[in-house]
Design an enzyme around this catalytic site. Structure first.
Site, PDB file in Angstrom:
ATOM      1  N   TYR A   1      -6.677   1.009  11.108  1.00 49.97           N
ATOM      2  CA  TYR A   1      -7.221   0.412   9.557  1.00 49.97           C
ATOM      3  C   TYR A   1      -6.605  -0.896   9.399  1.00 49.97           C
ATOM      4  O   TYR A   1      -7.079  -1.694   8.849  1.00 49.97           O
ATOM      5  CB  TYR A   1      -6.635   1.490   8.727  1.00 49.97           C
ATOM      6  CG  TYR A   1      -6.758   1.236   7.279  1.00 49.97           C
ATOM      7  CD1 TYR A   1      -7.912   1.133   6.352  1.00 49.97           C
ATOM      8  CD2 TYR A   1      -5.558   0.762   6.518  1.00 49.97           C
ATOM      9  CE1 TYR A   1      -7.983   0.899   5.253  1.00 49.97           C
ATOM     10  CE2 TYR A   1      -5.668   0.222   5.378  1.00 49.97           C
ATOM     11  CZ  TYR A   1      -6.629   0.365   4.367  1.00 49.97           C
ATOM     12  OH  TYR A   1      -6.921   0.191   3.229  1.00 49.97           O
TER      13      TYR A   1
ATOM     14  N   LYS B   1      -8.495  -4.522   8.198  1.00 52.59           N
ATOM     15  CA  LYS B   1      -8.164  -5.251   7.007  1.00 52.59           C
ATOM     16  C   LYS B   1      -7.601  -6.664   7.520  1.00 52.59           C
ATOM     17  O   LYS B   1      -7.800  -7.520   6.777  1.00 52.59           O
ATOM     18  CB  LYS B   1      -6.798  -4.414   6.458  1.00 52.59           C
ATOM     19  CG  LYS B   1      -7.414  -3.091   5.559  1.00 52.59           C
ATOM     20  CD  LYS B   1      -8.615  -3.620   4.659  1.00 52.59           C
ATOM     21  CE  LYS B   1      -9.101  -2.398   3.995  1.00 52.59           C
ATOM     22  NZ  LYS B   1     -10.120  -2.810   2.769  1.00 52.59           N
TER      23      LYS B   1
ATOM     24  N   SER C   1      -5.468  -5.399   2.667  1.00 47.23           N
ATOM     25  CA  SER C   1      -4.174  -4.564   2.697  1.00 47.23           C
ATOM     26  C   SER C   1      -2.871  -5.339   3.281  1.00 47.23           C
ATOM     27  O   SER C   1      -3.112  -5.889   4.218  1.00 47.23           O
ATOM     28  CB  SER C   1      -4.502  -3.334   3.440  1.00 47.23           C
ATOM     29  OG  SER C   1      -3.031  -2.508   3.390  1.00 47.23           O
TER      30      SER C   1
END
Length: 252
Positions: free
Chosen positions: A156, A160, A143
């Protein structure tokens, strides 16, 4: 037009909908047999039907971070379709939203387990069972949140970033027989990303030079490219697929 993936088999995790399904759909269109996974059996069965049924795809329900599920999926791929040539690590979770100081550490550990350690475990399983001897190609779905600070989804993003690093490390360790690359999407219109654009899609899209958010097929086509012979001299790369938003200094 030829089928570039004819005779090849792919495992795509988290593929009952969204980016994972778009990847599987593109690979089937290009001639591959596909083994798809997801937690819930019913949506997974529906996805298999949409992919053309058992002639083209099978579904193996289970939790992405469960080693027994991983092992069963790889075994089913080899038994049913004769190999496990491609792996797409698409499964990712983000059950929390907010600043790092408020982050529940139990949730944080689960995010690491699913987004990072499970992806590594999938690679280990498929390499032992097939790719170590026969070669193959792997794509991890990272991401743009892993490339710069992303307030609200910072942890998060941290996982990633780790996945992108693992991609590069695995590329070094598994070459020349196995290529490992990643894609780093911006905001893609999926159920997973709803909180990032719902009720404000025009406002969010205005920051993108291409003036729209992504759709799953935008990512599926790039994953297919990275798995293909057209990318045969590419490994360890993290391709940004974001409509140009990171060029503007904006994040998620």
């Amino acid at each position: 037009m030829g089928k570039p993936f004819a005779g090849r088999t792919a495992i795509v995790t988290g593929a009952s909908r969204g980016i994972g399904f778009a990847v599987a759909e593109r690979l089937v269109a290009d001639g591959a047999k596909v083994v798809v996974t997801a937690r819930k059996p019913e949506p997974l069965a529906e996805a298999v039907d949409r992919l053309g049924g058992s002639e083209h795809a099978i579904g193996v329900p289970g939790h992405a971070d469960d080693p027994d599920h991983q092992r069963e999926t790889v075994e089913r791929a080899i038994e049913t379709f004769g190999g496990a040539d491609f792996l797409v690590n698409n499964t990712g979770i983000n059950p929390v939203y907010g600043p790092l100081l408020d982050l529940d550490l139990g949730a944080a550990r689960k995010i690491v387990e699913v987004n990072c350690l499970a992806a590594l475990s999938w690679v280990q399983q498929v390499h032992r069972a097939w790719m170590g001897e026969h070669g193959g190609a792997i794509v991890n779905v990272s991401s743009i949140a892993g490339q710069r600070p992303a307030p609200g989804i910072g942890f998060y993003g941290a996982t990633k970033a780790m996945l992108s690093y693992l991609t590069q490390e695995l590329a070094v360790e598994l070459g020349p027989r196995v290529r490992v690359n990643a894609v780093a999407p911006g905001v893609v219109k999926t159920r997973f990303a709803t909180k990032l654009y719902e009720g404000k899609e025009d406002e969010v899209a205005a920051a993108y030079p291409l003036k729209r958010l992504g759709v799953p097929d935008d990512v599926g086509s790039v994953v297919a490219f990275l798995l293909s012979e057209d990318a045969v001299w590419m490994t360890g790369q993290v391709l940004v697929v974001d409509g140009g938003v990171t060029l503007t200094g904006n994040g998620m």
